[in-house]
Design a protein around this motif. Structure first.
Motif, mmCIF file in Angstrom:
data_model
loop_
_atom_site.group_PDB
_atom_site.id
_atom_site.type_symbol
_atom_site.label_atom_id
_atom_site.label_comp_id
_atom_site.label_asym_id
_atom_site.label_seq_id
_atom_site.Cartn_x
_atom_site.Cartn_y
_atom_site.Cartn_z
ATOM 1 N N ASN A 189 -2.371 5.347 -0.285
ATOM 2 C CA ASN A 189 -3.358 4.318 0.086
ATOM 3 C C ASN A 189 -3.769 3.419 -1.084
ATOM 4 O OD1 ASN A 189 -3.467 5.003 2.832
ATOM 5 N ND2 ASN A 189 -4.879 6.664 2.364
ATOM 6 N N ILE A 239 0.856 -1.182 0.000
ATOM 7 C CA ILE A 239 0.000 0.000 0.000
ATOM 8 C C ILE A 239 0.896 1.238 0.000
ATOM 9 C CG2 ILE A 239 -1.792 1.273 1.243
ATOM 10 C CD1 ILE A 239 -2.754 -1.396 0.152
ATOM 11 N N PRO A 276 -3.187 0.268 -3.539
ATOM 12 C CA PRO A 276 -2.374 -0.943 -3.631
ATOM 13 C C PRO A 276 -1.557 -0.932 -4.925
ATOM 14 C CG PRO A 276 -4.712 -1.471 -3.327
ATOM 15 C CD PRO A 276 -4.610 -0.009 -3.608
#
Length: 109
Positions: free
Chosen positions: A87, A15, A89
């Motif tokens: 934030n 992340i 992925p």
């Protein structure tokens, strides 16, 4: 050296926790370790995109109906290289050597 462990750490999902747009770098945290990576090079994996948070608008709008408010006119379009967002992925590839550099291959939804 445990070959299976090395291979399992070559490609990882993390992340994004920090982004340096000017240097085309990002840092990620991995779920299993909860530790941040070093700065990773973001590979160019997409064509240029409109500025983040801005609508994509063509540079020329055709007029119509002979009314002044509908005359042909220009619209600027800001284009930037793709970078992951905090934030988001991402898929990370590490070289198979000790203390290897890693690369962000692309973002995931």
């Amino acid at each position: 050296m445990d070959v299976e462990k090395i291979l399992s750490n070559l490609v990882r999902v993390g992340i994004v926790t920090a982004v340096n747009n000017d240097k085309h770098l990002a840092r990620v945290t991995f779920e299993d370790t909860k530790l941040p990576s070093g700065w990773l090079v973001v590979l160019d994996n997409r064509p240029f995109i409109p500025d983040y948070g801005a609508p994509q608008v063509t540079d020329k709008r055709a007029g119509g109906s002979g009314f002044p408010q509908y005359e042909s006119h220009d619209h600027p379009l800001t284009i930037k290289q793709w970078m992951p967002q905090i934030n988001q992925p991402v898929l990370v590839l590490y070289l198979p050597v000790k203390n290897a550099d890693g690369f962000i291959l692309g973002g995931m939804q």
